[in-house]
Design an enzyme around this catalytic site. Sequence first.
Site, short mmCIF file in Angstrom:
data_model
loop_
_atom_site.label_atom_id
_atom_site.label_comp_id
_atom_site.label_asym_id
_atom_site.label_seq_id
_atom_site.Cartn_x
_atom_site.Cartn_y
_atom_site.Cartn_z
CB SER A 104 4.44 1.67 3.09
OG SER A 104 4.91 2.44 3.38
CE1 TYR A 125 7.95 4.88 -2.19
CE2 TYR A 125 7.62 4.35 -0.45
CZ TYR A 125 6.87 4.12 -1.41
OH TYR A 125 5.73 4.57 -1.60
CB THR A 151 8.93 1.19 -3.71
OG1 THR A 151 7.52 0.22 -3.78
CG2 THR A 151 8.22 2.47 -4.84
CE LYS A 227 3.47 -0.86 -5.59
NZ LYS A 227 3.95 0.41 -5.61
CG HIS A 251 3.31 4.56 -6.77
ND1 HIS A 251 4.38 4.19 -6.35
CD2 HIS A 251 3.14 5.29 -5.47
CE1 HIS A 251 4.84 4.69 -5.47
NE2 HIS A 251 4.02 5.41 -4.92
#
Length: 351
Positions: A104, A125, A151, A227, A251
């Site tokens: 992440s 992100y 994402t 995603k 999510h």
Amino acid sequence: MADSLTDYEELAAAVLPSAVRDFVAGGSGFETTLHLNRAAFDSVTLTPRVLGGITSVDTTWQSFSGASMPVVVAPMAYQRLLHPEGELLLARAAADAGIPYTISTLSSYPLEKIAGTGPSWFQLYWLRDRLLMESLVDRAEAAGCTALMVTVDVPVMGRRLRDVRNSFALPPDVVAANLVDAATEAHVGVPGLSAVAAHTASAFEPAVSWQDLEWLRSRTQLPLLVKGILDPRDAVRAVEIGAAGIVVSNHGGRQLDGAVASIDALPAVVDAAGKHCQVLVDSGVRSGTDVLRALALGASAVLVGRPLLWALAVDACAEGLGLLRKELEDAMLLAGCADLAAAGRLTTGRI
């Protein structure tokens, strides 16, 4: 010792602070979508095939970097909240199990340290600081990550009422280790507010467009997975800009409350994009039977999240992944599926 992957949530509850349990378990709003994800999986029925003479199954998944089974560890933030070794422990277990681990952006260890433990993907992100984004992509490539997952369903963080009511903030020793502002408002508790939400509001760029995604596609040679797609029209656009994979995801019920369950959205996305790219699914996967359900509905693979965090909390990541593999193998044998292709040909129904 657990008997199934779902057992770890109860085991973890005995060792974790209540606010951390809520941070992991909670969804947004009234948690309608959170609960819908499980109800939707439970409603999927499979029609097994018989008399195939099958005594063993091949769970190997060949796409991207390849894997021993069609399972990827989902990107999940701040894993040191659950165990001092956090991402390092879960990544090692994934490597030992022969499956990819997704790092992440908000990991609590630097991505380079995690990538060194085994096959890794990097999740990105969309940040307000584009230079920082470019740096993260470069670092992921240099660290040997084999795929980039962006994402796209977090223009803002969903309002997660458990965190608001707990005034949740990160402890001082848990930081967003990949970001330059590691000591941030995420650590400052304010009554009636989520400090983690405050941090993401300042760090994440809300106004992201398809043109931005095209820029990212041009910026990296890594296979790009998108995603957070639920609408087949968005799946088509992702294919058009060169996505190698789509992750059908709400999510985990943590963004738009009331959004469609991921497994319900999956078939239409597969119909729209499945011939052109890999289609994965997450949000609600809790067992090997769930993996088989997803394959039968057209998924290439699944991402597994919360159950592995609960296993991490009790130092049982390897055991948890072993149980998931055993459940998948048993489900495939019982359904008469010698391999993943056969799983994709199973007939499904709805309760």
